[in-house]
Design an enzyme around this catalytic site. Structure first.
Site, PDB file in Angstrom:
ATOM      1  N   GLY A  28       0.786  -1.216   0.000  1.00  0.00           N
ATOM      2  CA  GLY A  28       0.000   0.000   0.000  1.00  0.00           C
ATOM      3  C   GLY A  28       0.821   1.271   0.000  1.00  0.00           C
ATOM      4  N   CYS A  29       0.164   2.355   0.410  1.00  0.00           N
ATOM      5  CA  CYS A  29       0.705   3.703   0.231  1.00  0.00           C
ATOM      6  C   CYS A  29       1.963   3.988   1.039  1.00  0.00           C
ATOM      7  CB  CYS A  29      -0.367   4.733   0.577  1.00  0.00           C
ATOM      8  SG  CYS A  29      -1.726   4.821  -0.617  1.00  0.00           S
ATOM      9  N   ASN A  30       2.196   3.278   2.128  1.00  0.00           N
ATOM     10  CA  ASN A  30       3.369   3.587   2.951  1.00  0.00           C
ATOM     11  C   ASN A  30       4.517   2.605   2.743  1.00  0.00           C
ATOM     12  OD1 ASN A  30       2.387   1.358   4.308  1.00  0.00           O
ATOM     13  ND2 ASN A  30       1.780   2.483   6.157  1.00  0.00           N
TER      14      ASN A  30
END
Length: 382
Positions: free
Chosen positions: A162-164
């Site tokens: 995901g985004c992190n």
């Protein structure tokens, strides 16, 4: 971090045209169309890039003109201009085709920018990151072969985080450089989020369609004492922290469906981050004996305008401190794991030096954070 290179696809998608495209789809109800217009207008996004030429063309056309040709492709019906929903196999085939090129392009540029300190034969570790597609042999192999890196280079791929996900990649690079001061780590992130668009009336899908774009970024990380001839500042990695919020696991999720990947981006995510971001940062700041006010530079993953607003308010950050994050959101949208490297590069190219706090949010709800220092080109840095 001696260099950061960024890359985006050629096709641009302006937000007003994209909003009209999605709002006008036959499957949208009157309420859904209103939600589209509201979400797109309030997203903080002005433009994004996509690997889908037909999507960019459809978003740029005046669809009141029946004689305008629409670019053909698996996502747009060339006769009606309506959006289609191809299966996951088609989407992943496009991912494999376009992602391989972007991985190599970003990686090659990062190494070229690190010269003369770093040459391809100096690279000891390759870490690739992506959550928007799969193929094997993976992008780590493609980067090694196409750049002519040593065959025995250590390889790692971080997928579907995901985004992190850039943060665990940077943390792994940091660990490798601490273990071996001569290590040279190449980190490359590529995300093709627009391959997973859907035409639906639910708010999660609408918000995802309003925010996500495609992009790539790479960085060279090493503890070697000279940082080459670059006139740009470098970013020294100091410390990392990771935590899971006690609530919100179901509010931010990413799964594989029959028509692409399925995103859950709950409306409560900004509120959850607001409630827990201070606690998530406490261990990192306590070890450094710092408060948020002691850190002049901030790189906050622009997961959405609401998330940036909550972080800014909770940490009492100024508009100037938030400009790199808001600027990337406006110029490129949310590119998942790639985005934080765009923000860090924006800070680096500003030639501003000093302590730098960075954070991003992902499924779980997980909060990743890091402490860096932006230093002048003449200064030793990772």
């Amino acid at each position: 971090m001696h260099t950061i290179s960024t890359a985006v696809p050629d096709t641009q998608m302006l937000q007003p045209g994209a909003a009209k495209l999605f709002a006008d789809q036959p499957a949208m109800t009157r309420l859904g169309s209103r939600l589209v217009r509201s979400a797109f207008a309030g997203s903080g996004v002005a433009t994004r890039r996509t690997v889908l030429p037909e999507l960019g063309a459809a978003a740029s056309l005046d669809r009141t003109d029946a004689h305008v040709d629409v670019a053909s492709g698996p996502f747009v019906d060339p006769d009606s201009g309506h959006l289609l929903s191809p299966g996951t196999q088609v989407r992943n085939r496009l991912y494999t085709e376009h992602a391989q090129r972007l991985f190599v392009r970003a990686a090659r540029t990062a190494i070229a920018q690190a010269a003369p300190t770093v040459a391809p034969e100096d690279v000891t570790h390759v870490i690739t990151v992506s959550c928007t597609g799969f193929f094997a042999p993976g992008p780590d192999v493609r980067v090694v072969k196409d750049l002519g890196l040593p065959a025995d280079v250590s390889r790692m791929h971080l997928g579907f985080m995901g985004c992190n996900a850039a943060f665990p990649a940077l943390r792994a690079a940091y660990t490798a450089c601490r273990a071996d001061p001569q290590a040279v780590v190449l980190v490359v992130c590529v995300e093709l989020c627009t391959l997973h668009l859907h035409v639906r009336n639910d708010p999660d899908t609408i918000m995802g369609n309003a925010l996500f774009g495609d992009g790539a970024a790479a960085t060279v990380i090493t503890a070697r004492e000279t940082i080459g001839s670059s006139a740009e500042p470098a970013l020294e990695l100091l410390d990392f922290e990771t935590t899971l919020a006690p609530v919100g696991e179901e509010e931010l999720a990413w799964s594989v469906g029959d028509q692409g990947f399925e995103l859950i981006l709950g409306t409560y995510v900004p509120r959850i981050i607001d409630d827990h971001v201070t606690d998530a940062l406490t261990p990192l700041l306590t070890r450094a004996q710092l408060n948020p006010a002691d850190i002049p530079l901030w790189a906050v993953h622009p997961g959405g305008r609401g998330i940036l607003d909550k972080v800014q308010s909770r940490l009492a950050l100024s508009e100037e401190q938030m400009e790199p994050s808001r600027g990337v959101l406006a110029d490129a949208g949310n590119m998942s794991s790639v985005t934080i490297l765009f923000v860090l590069d924006r800070i680096r190219r500003s030639k501003t030096t000093g302590l730098l706090g960075a954070m991003a949010f992902g499924p779980g709800l997980s909060i990743e954070s890091a402490l860096l220092r932006a230093v002048g080109a003449e200064t030793t840095a990772q």
